[in-house]
Design a protein around this motif. Structure first.
Motif, PDB file in Angstrom:
ATOM      1  N   ALA A 147       0.939  -1.297  -0.007  1.00 54.22           N
ATOM      2  CA  ALA A 147       0.024   0.142  -0.039  1.00 54.22           C
ATOM      3  C   ALA A 147       1.024   1.319  -0.030  1.00 54.22           C
ATOM      4  N   PHE A 148       0.332   2.471  -0.562  1.00 49.31           N
ATOM      5  CA  PHE A 148       1.336   3.674  -0.518  1.00 49.31           C
ATOM      6  C   PHE A 148       0.825   4.170   0.887  1.00 49.31           C
ATOM      7  N   ARG A 149       1.953   4.429   1.937  1.00 49.49           N
ATOM      8  CA  ARG A 149       1.353   5.357   2.692  1.00 49.49           C
ATOM      9  C   ARG A 149       1.366   6.822   2.498  1.00 49.49           C
ATOM     10  N   ILE A 150       0.257   7.607   2.683  1.00 46.67           N
ATOM     11  CA  ILE A 150      -0.024   8.652   2.121  1.00 46.67           C
ATOM     12  C   ILE A 150       0.155   9.575   3.221  1.00 46.67           C
ATOM     13  N   ASN A 151       0.631  10.825   3.051  1.00 46.47           N
ATOM     14  CA  ASN A 151       0.598  11.742   3.887  1.00 46.47           C
ATOM     15  C   ASN A 151      -0.523  12.666   3.503  1.00 46.47           C
ATOM     16  N   PRO A 152      -1.563  12.802   4.494  1.00 44.93           N
ATOM     17  CA  PRO A 152      -2.575  13.647   3.975  1.00 44.93           C
ATOM     18  C   PRO A 152      -2.617  15.122   4.364  1.00 44.93           C
ATOM     19  N   ASN A 153      -1.567  15.454   5.058  1.00 50.94           N
ATOM     20  CA  ASN A 153      -1.452  16.829   5.614  1.00 50.94           C
ATOM     21  C   ASN A 153      -2.655  17.174   6.596  1.00 50.94           C
ATOM     22  N   VAL A 154      -2.549  16.359   7.594  1.00 50.95           N
ATOM     23  CA  VAL A 154      -3.868  16.634   8.504  1.00 50.95           C
ATOM     24  C   VAL A 154      -3.087  16.885   9.655  1.00 50.95           C
ATOM     25  N   CYS A 155      -3.478  17.792  10.389  1.00 53.44           N
ATOM     26  CA  CYS A 155      -2.963  17.964  12.013  1.00 53.44           C
ATOM     27  C   CYS A 155      -3.707  17.259  12.852  1.00 53.44           C
ATOM     28  N   ALA A 156      -3.174  16.307  13.671  1.00 59.05           N
ATOM     29  CA  ALA A 156      -3.831  15.544  14.548  1.00 59.05           C
ATOM     30  C   ALA A 156      -3.843  16.120  15.768  1.00 59.05           C
ATOM     31  N   GLY A 157      -3.268  17.449  16.113  1.00 60.50           N
ATOM     32  CA  GLY A 157      -3.794  18.083  17.150  1.00 60.50           C
ATOM     33  C   GLY A 157      -3.324  17.351  18.560  1.00 60.50           C
ATOM     34  N   THR A 158      -2.043  16.812  18.447  1.00 60.58           N
ATOM     35  CA  THR A 158      -1.471  16.120  19.476  1.00 60.58           C
ATOM     36  C   THR A 158      -0.228  16.512  19.998  1.00 60.58           C
ATOM     37  N   HIS A 159       0.634  15.880  20.647  1.00 60.62           N
ATOM     38  CA  HIS A 159       1.752  16.506  20.987  1.00 60.62           C
ATOM     39  C   HIS A 159       2.855  16.550  19.780  1.00 60.62           C
ATOM     40  N   GLU A 160       3.437  17.613  19.554  1.00 58.79           N
ATOM     41  CA  GLU A 160       4.145  17.905  18.232  1.00 58.79           C
ATOM     42  C   GLU A 160       5.206  16.793  17.899  1.00 58.79           C
ATOM     43  N   LYS A 161       5.747  16.001  18.867  1.00 54.80           N
ATOM     44  CA  LYS A 161       6.685  14.939  18.674  1.00 54.80           C
ATOM     45  C   LYS A 161       6.019  13.760  18.051  1.00 54.80           C
ATOM     46  N   ILE A 162       4.590  13.745  18.374  1.00 57.17           N
ATOM     47  CA  ILE A 162       4.076  12.203  17.937  1.00 57.17           C
ATOM     48  C   ILE A 162       2.962  12.674  16.734  1.00 57.17           C
ATOM     49  N   CYS A 163       2.934  13.701  16.260  1.00 64.97           N
ATOM     50  CA  CYS A 163       2.103  14.176  14.916  1.00 64.97           C
ATOM     51  C   CYS A 163       2.915  13.735  13.857  1.00 64.97           C
ATOM     52  N   THR A 164       2.057  13.136  12.923  1.00 62.79           N
ATOM     53  CA  THR A 164       2.926  12.251  11.948  1.00 62.79           C
ATOM     54  C   THR A 164       2.275  12.545  10.370  1.00 62.79           C
ATOM     55  N   GLY A 165       1.036  13.323  10.448  1.00 63.97           N
ATOM     56  CA  GLY A 165       0.422  13.215   9.067  1.00 63.97           C
ATOM     57  C   GLY A 165       0.354  14.750   8.494  1.00 63.97           C
ATOM     58  N   ARG A 166       1.396  15.580   8.871  1.00 68.79           N
ATOM     59  CA  ARG A 166       1.413  16.937   8.255  1.00 68.79           C
ATOM     60  C   ARG A 166       2.346  16.933   7.242  1.00 68.79           C
ATOM     61  N   ALA A 167       2.246  17.895   6.246  1.00 69.84           N
ATOM     62  CA  ALA A 167       3.106  17.759   5.078  1.00 69.84           C
ATOM     63  C   ALA A 167       4.816  18.071   5.591  1.00 69.84           C
ATOM     64  N   GLU A 168       4.826  18.679   6.660  1.00 68.29           N
ATOM     65  CA  GLU A 168       6.312  18.738   6.995  1.00 68.29           C
ATOM     66  C   GLU A 168       6.907  17.524   8.001  1.00 68.29           C
ATOM     67  N   ASN A 169       6.035  16.581   8.013  1.00 68.76           N
ATOM     68  CA  ASN A 169       6.674  15.533   8.761  1.00 68.76           C
ATOM     69  C   ASN A 169       7.108  14.405   7.753  1.00 68.76           C
ATOM     70  N   LYS A 170       8.066  13.465   8.074  1.00 72.27           N
ATOM     71  CA  LYS A 170       8.899  12.551   7.193  1.00 72.27           C
ATOM     72  C   LYS A 170       7.998  11.536   6.598  1.00 72.27           C
ATOM     73  N   PHE A 171       6.745  11.265   7.046  1.00 69.70           N
ATOM     74  CA  PHE A 171       5.867  10.200   6.860  1.00 69.70           C
ATOM     75  C   PHE A 171       5.282  10.244   5.677  1.00 69.70           C
ATOM     76  N   GLY A 172       5.311   9.164   4.737  1.00 66.39           N
ATOM     77  CA  GLY A 172       4.421   8.877   3.685  1.00 66.39           C
ATOM     78  C   GLY A 172       4.681   9.676   2.747  1.00 66.39           C
ATOM     79  N   VAL A 173       3.872   9.341   1.465  1.00 67.91           N
ATOM     80  CA  VAL A 173       3.929  10.166   0.186  1.00 67.91           C
ATOM     81  C   VAL A 173       2.833  11.247   0.054  1.00 67.91           C
ATOM     82  N   ASP A 174       3.418  12.353  -0.228  1.00 68.00           N
ATOM     83  CA  ASP A 174       2.361  13.427  -0.006  1.00 68.00           C
ATOM     84  C   ASP A 174       1.171  13.183  -0.871  1.00 68.00           C
ATOM     85  N   ILE A 175       0.242  13.478  -0.150  1.00 73.36           N
ATOM     86  CA  ILE A 175      -0.985  13.365  -1.153  1.00 73.36           C
ATOM     87  C   ILE A 175      -1.149  14.007  -2.303  1.00 73.36           C
TER      88      ILE A 175
END
Ligand code: LLP
Length: 421
Positions: A147-175
């Motif tokens: 599967a491609f892990r998609i980075n949806p650029n969504v802010c999870a509203g949690t602690h900075e260090k455990i937010c993984t779905g914003r465009a500036e995070n290293k995770f996933g392929v940009d949507i």
């Protein structure tokens, strides 16, 4: 219901007195309740039962083999992020066809090991990873399900260090790059695309970020299908928060989460994959510790305990709150005192909490830090040459040591002094 309740003035884990564990195993020690673990798994399973669902427990939250075996026996799968976690999941008896492999930096030997094992799906996080996986699969004359892990650029509203779905995070392929990634994979002989994956963060305490991610995911799936891609799975990751404060409003229940996912993906004919970690183990474990000294400082009252930041790093790393409670129920007239609860490590950051109101404690008194089953033992280190904290599993009236405390001899034998020193 937590299976950590005082009975006759003593805090019990299921039917075992924590003082008995402290006597036999020593402190500090992690103590887990098997009944709570299985209960949490079954609550989650029920919450997603309206869907065709694979629950892939996120091994990183607590990777002890006994914990994994317990979940394997319930039929649970695994989300792994390293060759080490893969080896643990397989050793614990989790079938390869229930394992998904996430992570931005899967190295070649790890990809090979997972291909040989025949895992259910690689959650590919970049084009270079796709290219490498394809070439290894071709060489091994096999096909990698991805599967491609998609980075949806969504802010999870949690602690900075455990937010993984914003465009500036290293995770996933940009949507925005997702369509191109699927196009590239289309003709790769070593790749079979199953679907999409996301994981936007951890300890998420409201449903809105999940709703945003699911809506974006569902839209993407429809677009990809229209372009002729076969999309059969949607892995929504983990991240559902748990209550850490006995006295504050709790995050959404798994049932509400399950209903949301169902509502936003219903009709798409997907197999849904869930990667809960914290939700399963967080409140199934405590860190048991002993008071070493009570010390009056210049400005604060310190409760110095034998657990430290090397054993439980969450307060130091994420400003995390853990409820603290004495093992022996205090007498009704015990005074409440404001303590900074600290460990023995030589850093001011080795502080579990400041100005916490607790019943007055004495040297030798046992206490627990609650909600320590997830990201506790797995993040422990031997900093200050403190042996790795042991782990204990309780079931009914029995308990077992499931990870030993290494002796100083065990620790020193892994190091050597070259003869030229
Ligand atoms: N799936 C993936 C791809 C993940 O990266 C994670 C957690 C999970 C699932 C599980 O998330 P959960 O359901 O446990 O929220 N050490 C931190 C938490 C780090 C979470 C990392 N990823 C802490 O102690 O709060």
């Amino acid at each position: 219901m937590r299976h950590f309740t005082p009975t006759n003035g003593q805090m019990m884990v299921e039917n075992v007195n924590l003082s008995a564990i402290a006597n036999e195993v020593g402190t500090p020690a992690y103590v887990y309740s098997a009944a709570t673990l299985t209960r949490h798994y079954n609550v989650f399973k029920k919450a997603v039962s309206a869907m065709d669902a694979l629950i892939a427990y996120s091994v990183k939250a607590n990777s002890n083999l006994a914990v994994l075996r317990l979940l394997a026996k319930q039929g649970c799968g695994a989300d792994v992020v390293s060759g080490g976690e893969l080896a643990r999941a397989l050793k614990a008896g989790i079938p390869a066809n229930k394992i998904v492999f996430s992570g931005v930096g899967k190295a070649e030997p790890e990809l090979r090991a997972a291909l040989s094992a025949g895992i259910f799906q690689f959650n590919v996080e970049s084009i270079p990873e796709l290219d490498l996986l394809n070439s290894i699969a071709v060489e091994m004359q096999t096909i990698a399900p991805i599967a491609f892990r998609i980075n949806p650029n969504v802010c999870a509203g949690t602690h900075e260090k455990i937010c993984t779905g914003r465009a500036e995070n290293k995770f996933g392929v940009d949507i925005a790059d997702a369509d191109a990634a699927f196009e590239r994979a289309r003709n790769y002989p070593g790749i079979a695309v199953n679907g999409i994956a996301m994981h936007i963060g951890s300890q998420i305490d409201n449903l809105a970020p999940f709703a945003s991610a699911l809506t974006l995911g569902a839209g993407l799936i429809e677009r990809l299908r229209a372009a002729g891609h076969r999309i059969e799975t949607f892995d929504i990751g983990g991240g559902l928060g748990i209550p850490y404060h006995a006295e504050e409003t709790a995050p959404p229940e798994p049932l509400q989460y399950g209903e949301l996912v169902h509502r936003l993906t219903d009709g798409l004919g997907l197999k849904m994959i869930f990667e809960p970690g914290r939700m399963i183990v967080g409140n199934a474990g405590v860190l048991l510790a002993k008071t070493i000294y009570v010390k009056q400082g210049g400005a604060r009252n310190f409760l110095i305990i034998d657990a430290a930041m090397n054993d439980l790093i969450r307060p130091a790393l994420y400003d995390a709150h853990h409820d603290i409670e004495p093992v022996t129920t205090p007498a009704a007239d015990t005074e409440m005192v404001s303590y900074d609860v600290v460990g023995p490590i030589c850093e001011s950051g080795d502080t579990f909490t400041q100005n916490r109101q607790l019943p007055e404690m004495q040297a030798g008194d046992l206490l627990v830090l609650h909600s320590a089953g997830a990201y506790g033992a797995v993040q422990a280190s031997q900093y200050n040459s403190r042996p790795l904290v042991p782990e204990v599993l309780v079931s009914g009236d029995k308990f077992a040591l499931i990870r030993e405390r290494p002796s100083m001899e065990d620790i020193l034998k892994t190091e050597s002094i070259p003869d030229w020193v």
